[in-house]
Design an enzyme around this catalytic site. Structure first.
Site, PDB file in Angstrom:
ATOM      1  N   VAL B 144       0.837  -1.196   0.000  1.00  0.00           N
ATOM      2  CA  VAL B 144       0.000   0.000   0.000  1.00  0.00           C
ATOM      3  C   VAL B 144       0.873   1.247   0.000  1.00  0.00           C
ATOM      4  CG1 VAL B 144      -1.747   1.277   1.280  1.00  0.00           C
ATOM      5  CG2 VAL B 144      -1.803  -1.216   1.255  1.00  0.00           C
ATOM      6  N   CYS B 145       0.659   2.112  -0.993  1.00  0.00           N
ATOM      7  CA  CYS B 145       1.364   3.388  -1.106  1.00  0.00           C
ATOM      8  C   CYS B 145       2.882   3.136  -1.064  1.00  0.00           C
ATOM      9  CB  CYS B 145       0.873   4.329  -0.006  1.00  0.00           C
ATOM     10  SG  CYS B 145       1.450   6.023  -0.203  1.00  0.00           S
ATOM     11  N   GLN B 146       3.592   3.749  -0.112  1.00  0.00           N
ATOM     12  CA  GLN B 146       5.034   3.517  -0.024  1.00  0.00           C
ATOM     13  C   GLN B 146       5.315   2.032   0.221  1.00  0.00           C
ATOM     14  OE1 GLN B 146       6.804   4.755   3.632  1.00  0.00           O
ATOM     15  NE2 GLN B 146       8.793   5.239   2.702  1.00  0.00           N
ATOM     16  N   GLY B 148       3.785  -0.259  -1.145  1.00  0.00           N
ATOM     17  CA  GLY B 148       3.743  -0.856  -2.473  1.00  0.00           C
ATOM     18  C   GLY B 148       5.102  -0.747  -3.154  1.00  0.00           C
ATOM     19  N   MET B 168      -1.231  -1.029  -4.394  1.00  0.00           N
ATOM     20  CA  MET B 168      -2.336  -0.062  -4.266  1.00  0.00           C
ATOM     21  C   MET B 168      -1.777   1.335  -4.107  1.00  0.00           C
ATOM     22  SD  MET B 168      -5.271  -1.736  -1.865  1.00  0.00           S
ATOM     23  CE  MET B 168      -6.051  -0.169  -1.698  1.00  0.00           C
TER      24      MET B 168
END
Lengths: 199, 351
Positions: B144-146, B148, B168
């Protein structure tokens, strides 16, 4: 070993955030109330209304522009546009750099260099806030021209927020802001670093 | 001519003040504000890291575990905020066996932690723990985000351990023209920052995020709050989000140094120039199936920054899902609950 994750104390919410913005909103409302009062007499003549709107926004802009220096101006009016600066100053303070004077062990040169950049930053924010009022004035003229009226004070406040986000967003995306905000943090760090080395 | 009289405005201001005064009592009476609702147990711990397993909600969960790697920024309970706003619950309901890495709160003792530690040690150890626990050669990974971006690095370095990869709202190309965070960090002397402060303070990150839209996030939001001060449930929902926003762990200094310089400032990931623990991260090594979920109105990770993965990764089974919402809405909006977990779960269950 099963747990139910974290639990926040209700006291963790900083009620002061709410109260500060509520006071700023009341200050905004007072500005608009004064305008509504003044424009009542001018309502029969479009040119008079036009002049009243211009005069009022000129005064509003002057008040906003001077609100960080002039103690006679409602300080809650300043809070309408210095949100970013206030948040920055809290951050700087948490790193041990005061907005008022260098702390023990911090070099006066480093602190003054930081203050100079801080002043440039404030000026950039001020320009954006004044530009937002220009934009709001323009939007109000457009509304009147198309026969639209505001249903509530909150609607005008939301218009003011939209105008500020628009002018602030333009400023934020500009090269000048990127360079200046970088310099602001770098001089702050330099101030912290010097403080550490001399303490 | 604006349609408002002085009297009308005065009435509105008085009503606002009255709501504010009454709201104080509601705030005091709220009691505990819970964040994170799904029962879970800790199955592995290392330093400040805890690996959690969420209690399955079906009798026979899918045998391949799903490991969620959240960002180092903010706290992962955003994925499980409340009963009706929980991506984790949606994944559990779809029959998945869900695990999550909670990074904890780095302190001064962690300033030397580097991306090598996070990827070659922490993520790798969690992945190995799950492979062993579930008897699988490879597991499913959701970054998720970083998190990811870290997952992309891990999947490139250990492709044999990852069966399917889901990213994501994940930045891949950090230099798309609309990347505001890159714009803001471009002129920051990152070495001076880390050398001076050690860890990056969470408060500085908070300032950065709020400064992207201060009039809405620090002004209008609190004025609007007065409208729900008499609604305990709505107020609880607001306070959960508020807690999450300001719950910002510090960032371990060395890890932040490399992430800020190599990823944000020099955009090395898409150039194949990121080196972690003496190994080069080559996105071409990511040959497992990839689902790339991005948010069409994301102001932090613009869609173009995520979609850059399509032409860089080596997977022949690459799928994109565009969520119609923003960076936060993708976790907590009603639309997200309806669309994102079912899409992720269906994609995983088919592979």
């Amino acid at each position: 070993m099963t747990d139910r994750n974290s639990t926040a104390e209700p006291g963790l919410f900083d009620v002061e955030l709410l109260l500060k913005q509520a006071r700023a909103y009341l200050a905004f409302g007072e500005q608009i109330r004064q305008f509504a009062e003044q424009s009542l007499d001018a309502s029969s003549q479009p040119t008079d209304w036009d002049a009243t709107l211009r005069q009022h926004f000129d005064r509003f802009k002057a008040a906003v522009a001077q609100s960080t220096e002039d103690s006679n101006i409602d300080p809650d009016l300043a809070r309408l546009w210095t949100l970013t600066l206030e948040s920055w100053q809290q951050t700087a303070s948490s790193l041990g750099v005061s907005a008022i004077a260098p702390r023990a062990g911090q070099s006066a040169d480093g602190w003054q260099a930081y203050q100079q950049v801080h002043g440039e930053y404030l000026e950039l924010l001020r320009q954006s806030a004044v530009a937002a009022l220009d934009l709001m004035e323009q939007r109000l003229r457009e509304r009147v021209a198309s026969g639209e009226t505001a249903g509530s004070l909150r609607e005008l406040f939301n218009l003011w927020v939209d105008c500020n986000e628009e002018t602030y967003g333009r400023m934020l995306r500009g090269v000048e802001y990127s360079e200046l905000s970088g310099r602001l943090l770098n001089t702050l760090l330099d101030c912290c670093a010097r403080g550490e080395s001399t303490s | 001519m604006i349609g408002l009289t002085s009297e009308r405005i005065t009435e509105e201001l008085q009503s606002f003040s009255a709501k504010l005064a009454q709201g104080g009592q509601t705030l005091r009476d709220l009691g505990e504000i819970e964040t994170g609702i799904s029962p879970r147990e800790a199955v592995y711990q290392e330093d400040k890291l805890t690996l959690y397993r969420y209690q399955p909600r079906v009798a026979q969960p899918h045998p391949v575990p799903l490991l969620i790697v959240y960002a180092l920024v903010n706290r992962p309970y955003m994925m499980d905020l409340q009963e009706d706003r929980s991506m984790i619950r949606g994944l559990l309901d779809a029959g998945l066996d869900v695990y999550l890495i909670d990074w904890g709160y780095p302190d001064a003792a962690d300033r030397e932690l580097s991306l090598t530690d996070y990827i070659h040690r922490y993520i790798d150890h969690c992945v190995d723990a799950l492979r062993e626990r579930c008897g699988q050669d490879a597991i499913n990974l959701l970054g998720v985000c970083q998190g990811g971006t870290l997952s992309l690095c891990f999947s490139s370095l250990y492709p044999e351990k990852i069966r399917n990869l889901v990213t994501m709202v994940t930045p891949v190309d950090f230099h798309t023209p609309d990347n505001l965070l890159t714009h803001l960090i471009r002129h920051v002397n990152v070495d001076l920052l880390v050398d001076t402060l050690g860890n990056l303070p969470g408060q500085l990150l908070n300032f950065t995020f709020l400064s992207l839209s201060p009039f809405r996030l620090a002004g209008q939001k609190y004025v609007d709050l007065t409208d729900i001060l008499d609604d305990a449930q709505a107020l609880r929902n607001f306070l959960r989000m508020e807690k999450w926003i300001f719950d910002s762990p510090d960032q371990a200094g060395e890890a932040f140094r490399q992430f800020a310089k190599d990823f944000f400032q020099q955009n090395k990931l898409i150039k194949g120039e990121v080196n972690i623990g003496d190994q080069w991260v080559n996105l071409g090594n990511i040959v497992m199936p990839v689902l790339n979920v991005y948010a069409a109105q994301d102001h932090l990770v613009p869609p173009a920054a995520s979609k850059a993965l399509a032409s860089r990764c080596g997977s022949r089974d690459y799928t994109e899902f565009s969520f119609q919402g923003g960076h936060i809405g993708i976790y907590v909006s009603s639309r997200a609950q309806r669309e994102v977990p079912p899409t992720v779960a269906a994609w995983l269950l088919a592979r």
